[in-house]
Design a protein around this motif. Structure first.
Motif: not given
Length: 299
Positions: A1-19, A40-49
């Motif tokens: 992964m490049t300096r200043g880069g990123y990757v994310w995996w995303y999920v969203d969901a809504v219940s059947e009743d919408g509540r 300043a180092a822009r190391d992506p692996f130093a900033h995970c969540a």
């Protein structure tokens, strides 16, 4: 992964009743992290969540603790960061969460199982230089959520995608709007980006239940009211140029998530919608506010 880069995996969901609803995002190179922006180092692996947000009638619960590479383990089918993990077995994405909300410290603990009905074949490039990519890999999913903290359990429909890039989002884009909605057969996604060079891209995508892409007439621009607290601008698109906000899930200085009522391809739908202002995110005052919601843990 490049300096200043990123990757994310995303999920969203809504219940059947919408509540009830949820969002889970696993980041390497946490793009909305003030710590990453200030590094300043822009190391992506130093900033995970792992960001998890639960939306319910009794209020939301938001957790996003940033950790460094010592807390990260990953391979081709799994990702773990601190006490939380994602694992793909070829048919089910299992997300195990053990996080703590902020600024009010409350546990967010549970398991989410995401079952894509099909996988799509094609990623899309969002910028003119090919540095930012988006793959709506599973636009139509069955989701089961079981949480012990808070105590809740539900089933519903969901969505799964991934983004990756070779530089900061705010250097490439000023803002974007995105929304997705389940249809009677498959799903529809709208993704409108505005680039910092003044150009833009409006994607209108429809996928059948088997992941096959179908043509869909681009809907018309539809105005929406800004959010109540932070006055985040919101627009969307709809067949008839009309849409309304059913509920605002998140209202932040640079980001809003909402549930709408509109029309796609002749069907009445309730899209999950997001508005992102990267111009606002660049504001130093906004970045100074973010550690209250995004604590950082070393090791």
């Amino acid at each position: 992964m490049t300096r200043g880069g990123y990757v994310w995996w995303y999920v969203d969901a809504v219940s059947e009743d919408g509540r009830q609803g949820l969002t889970v995002i696993a980041f390497i190179g946490s793009v909305f992290s003030p710590y990453y922006a200030w590094d300043a180092a822009r190391d992506p692996f130093a900033h995970c969540a792992v960001n998890v947000v639960l939306y319910g009638e009794r209020g939301n619960r938001f957790a996003m603790t940033e950790r460094n590479a010592r807390s990260l383990a990953r391979d081709a089918t799994s990702f773990s960061l601190g006490p939380s993990s994602l694992e793909w077995d070829g048919s089910v994405l299992t997300i195990r969460l053990d996080e703590r909300s902020s600024p009010v410290p409350r546990a967010v603990r549970g398991t989410v199982r995401v079952r894509p009905r099909a996988l799509t074949a094609q990623p899309f490039t969002l910028d003119t230089h090919g540095l930012h990519r988006w793959w709506p890999m599973a636009p139509d999913c069955e989701v089961e959520a079981e949480f012990t903290a808070p105590a809740l359990s539900w089933r519903g429909s969901g969505y799964h995608d991934t983004n990756d890039g070779d530089g900061a989002l705010e250097d490439a884009f000023t803002d974007w709007i995105w929304c997705r909605a389940p249809l009677k057969r498959g799903s529809a996604i709208l993704y409108d980006v505005r680039r910092r060079d003044g150009s833009g891209q409006n994607l209108t995508l429809r996928f059948d239940a088997d992941g096959t892409r179908r043509e869909m007439r681009p809907p018309l621009t539809a105005g929406l009211p800004p959010t109540g607290l932070w006055r985040m601008p919101r627009t969307t698109r709809s067949d008839d140029g009309r849409a309304q906000v059913i509920r605002t899930f998140e209202d932040t200085p640079f980001y809003a998530r909402s549930l709408l009522a509109s029309t796609f391809d002749g069907e009445a739908v309730q899209p999950v919608h997001e508005s992102l202002s990267l111009t606002r995110f660049r504001n130093p005052l906004v970045r100074l506010m973010l550690p209250f919601r995004m604590p950082r843990r070393i090791g």
